[in-house]
Motif scaffolding. Structure first.
Motif, PDB file in Angstrom:
ATOM      1  N   ASP A  42       0.861  -1.172   0.000  1.00  0.00           N
ATOM      2  CA  ASP A  42       0.000   0.000   0.000  1.00  0.00           C
ATOM      3  C   ASP A  42       0.902   1.228   0.000  1.00  0.00           C
ATOM      4  OD1 ASP A  42       0.850   0.436   2.627  1.00  0.00           O
ATOM      5  OD2 ASP A  42      -1.075  -0.035   3.543  1.00  0.00           O
ATOM      6  N   ARG A  43       0.360   2.381   0.265  1.00  0.00           N
ATOM      7  CA  ARG A  43       1.145   3.617   0.200  1.00  0.00           C
ATOM      8  C   ARG A  43       2.305   3.625   1.189  1.00  0.00           C
ATOM      9  NH1 ARG A  43       1.081   7.850   3.316  1.00  0.00           N
ATOM     10  NH2 ARG A  43      -0.777   7.097   4.393  1.00  0.00           N
ATOM     11  N   THR A  44       2.161   2.891   2.286  1.00  0.00           N
ATOM     12  CA  THR A  44       3.155   2.962   3.359  1.00  0.00           C
ATOM     13  C   THR A  44       4.246   1.908   3.277  1.00  0.00           C
ATOM     14  OG1 THR A  44       1.936   1.504   4.891  1.00  0.00           O
ATOM     15  CG2 THR A  44       1.350   3.856   4.874  1.00  0.00           C
ATOM     16  N   GLY A  45       4.110   0.944   2.372  1.00  0.00           N
ATOM     17  CA  GLY A  45       5.159  -0.074   2.273  1.00  0.00           C
ATOM     18  C   GLY A  45       4.656  -1.407   1.753  1.00  0.00           C
ATOM     19  N   THR A  46       5.420  -2.454   2.027  1.00  0.00           N
ATOM     20  CA  THR A  46       5.084  -3.805   1.576  1.00  0.00           C
ATOM     21  C   THR A  46       5.201  -4.771   2.738  1.00  0.00           C
ATOM     22  OG1 THR A  46       7.360  -4.297   0.915  1.00  0.00           O
ATOM     23  CG2 THR A  46       5.905  -3.352  -0.764  1.00  0.00           C
ATOM     24  N   ILE A  47       4.533  -5.920   2.612  1.00  0.00           N
ATOM     25  CA  ILE A  47       4.584  -6.954   3.628  1.00  0.00           C
ATOM     26  C   ILE A  47       4.432  -8.314   2.958  1.00  0.00           C
ATOM     27  CG2 ILE A  47       2.094  -6.859   4.104  1.00  0.00           C
ATOM     28  CD1 ILE A  47       2.805  -7.385   7.083  1.00  0.00           C
TER      29      ILE A  47
END
Length: 320
Positions: A42-47
């Motif tokens: 998403d806009r804040t990063g990856t997981i």
């Protein structure tokens, strides 16, 4: 539809929300069972995420880059947070908020473009000034540069990240070069500007950041040298004069040696003072950005230290 950003997820959360499928792989475990390995963003990063007991029917429900609704829970595995997914359904783009996934900060990019032009305007050597103008007057180049990422995952791995990394380095040149009279400040400033420009074509920044075919086959160092040659040709056509050969060689050397060592992909190791300085300035900005990201993403229970990260061979001290 409310959702928790990836950078706010914690261990033991039950989830039912949207993500973007950055990557997916159908794998087989030792017992012959199939599972899906995912990278969600998403806009804040990856997981990372895992869906056990999956099959081709589930795998084919969505493609890379699609928005998907995931049911599942978070858990810590080997010191990193991941999601165990129990159900996946593809979503239409109209079902999600673009603000949750858009990683391009247009206002910050415009500030960086303005600062880039200001820094290049300090270059007083006429040929280097003409070369800088050849790049800046190319609207397609500036647009691509503004959107490009500096890496897939290591540092400044977001749209506009390459521009931010470049401006950071040029700011460092302004601080460092005056303290060493042996350095050619104009040459080093141009080296900071030129060193990674090949990444504009090496990486795809729209959607999930990934390598282009050209990037895989050629790489950003060679692409950067080719781009430099094109711009030098343009300067020669405008001026009707031949670009100084020695100056061109020094610019090319800055590009091909900036990784510092052969093992990291540089065809040549730095042999000029400007190339040595450029390598260390590049490494400084990249390492600080990478390590800061590790600290920000860390979920260790110990308030003072991150988890041990094998890639860097250490834990990191967190800010108090």
């Amino acid at each position: 539809m409310s959702r928790t950003p990836i950078n706010e997820l914690t261990d033991g959360m039950t989830l039912g929300q949207s993500f973007q499928a950055a990557d997916k792989q159908l794998r087989v475990n030792r017992q012959g069972g199939k599972y899906i390995l995912l990278k969600l963003s998403d806009r804040t990063g990856t997981i990372a995420a895992m869906m056990w007991n999956a099959d081709e029917a589930v795998f084919d429900r969505f493609d890379r880059g699609d928005f998907i609704h995931c049911q599942g829970r978070t858990q810590v595995h080997n010191g990193a947070l991941q999601i165990i997914v129990t159900d996946i359904e593809r979503m239409d783009s109209g079902e999600v908020s673009a603000d949750d996934f858009e990683r391009f900060d247009a206002q910050q990019v415009q500030r960086n473009v303005t600062r880039l032009k200001e820094l290049l305007a300090t270059v007083s050597q006429p040929w280097l000034g003409r070369l800088a103008e050849a790049y800046l007057s190319d609207e397609e180049f500036v647009a691509g540069f503004s959107q490009a990422a500096a890496a897939v995952s290591n540092h400044h791995a977001f749209p506009g990240g390459l521009l931010e990394h470049t401006v950071n380095m040029m700011e460092l040149v302004r601080l460092i070069a005056p303290r060493y009279s042996e350095l050619d400040t104009d040459l080093l400033m141009m080296g900071a500007f030129l060193h990674d420009l090949g990444k504009i074509d090496e990486l795809k920044s729209s959607g999930e950041i990934s390598y282009t075919d050209r990037g895989q086959l050629i790489g950003h160092i060679v692409i950067g040298i080719q781009l430099l040659g094109t711009k030098i040709d343009q300067v020669e056509q405008i001026t009707g004069e031949v670009f100084p050969a020695t100056l061109r060689y020094h610019l090319e050397h800055l590009i091909v040696s900036h990784h510092g060592v052969l093992e990291y992909g540089s065809p040549k190791i730095p042999v000029t003072l400007e190339a040595v300085a450029l390598h260390h300035i590049d490494n400084l900005d990249a390492k600080l950005a990478s390590y800061t990201s590790i600290i920000e993403r860390d979920i260790a229970a110990d308030g003072n230290w991150t988890n041990y990260h094998p890639a860097i061979g250490r834990k990191l001290w967190k800010k108090s």
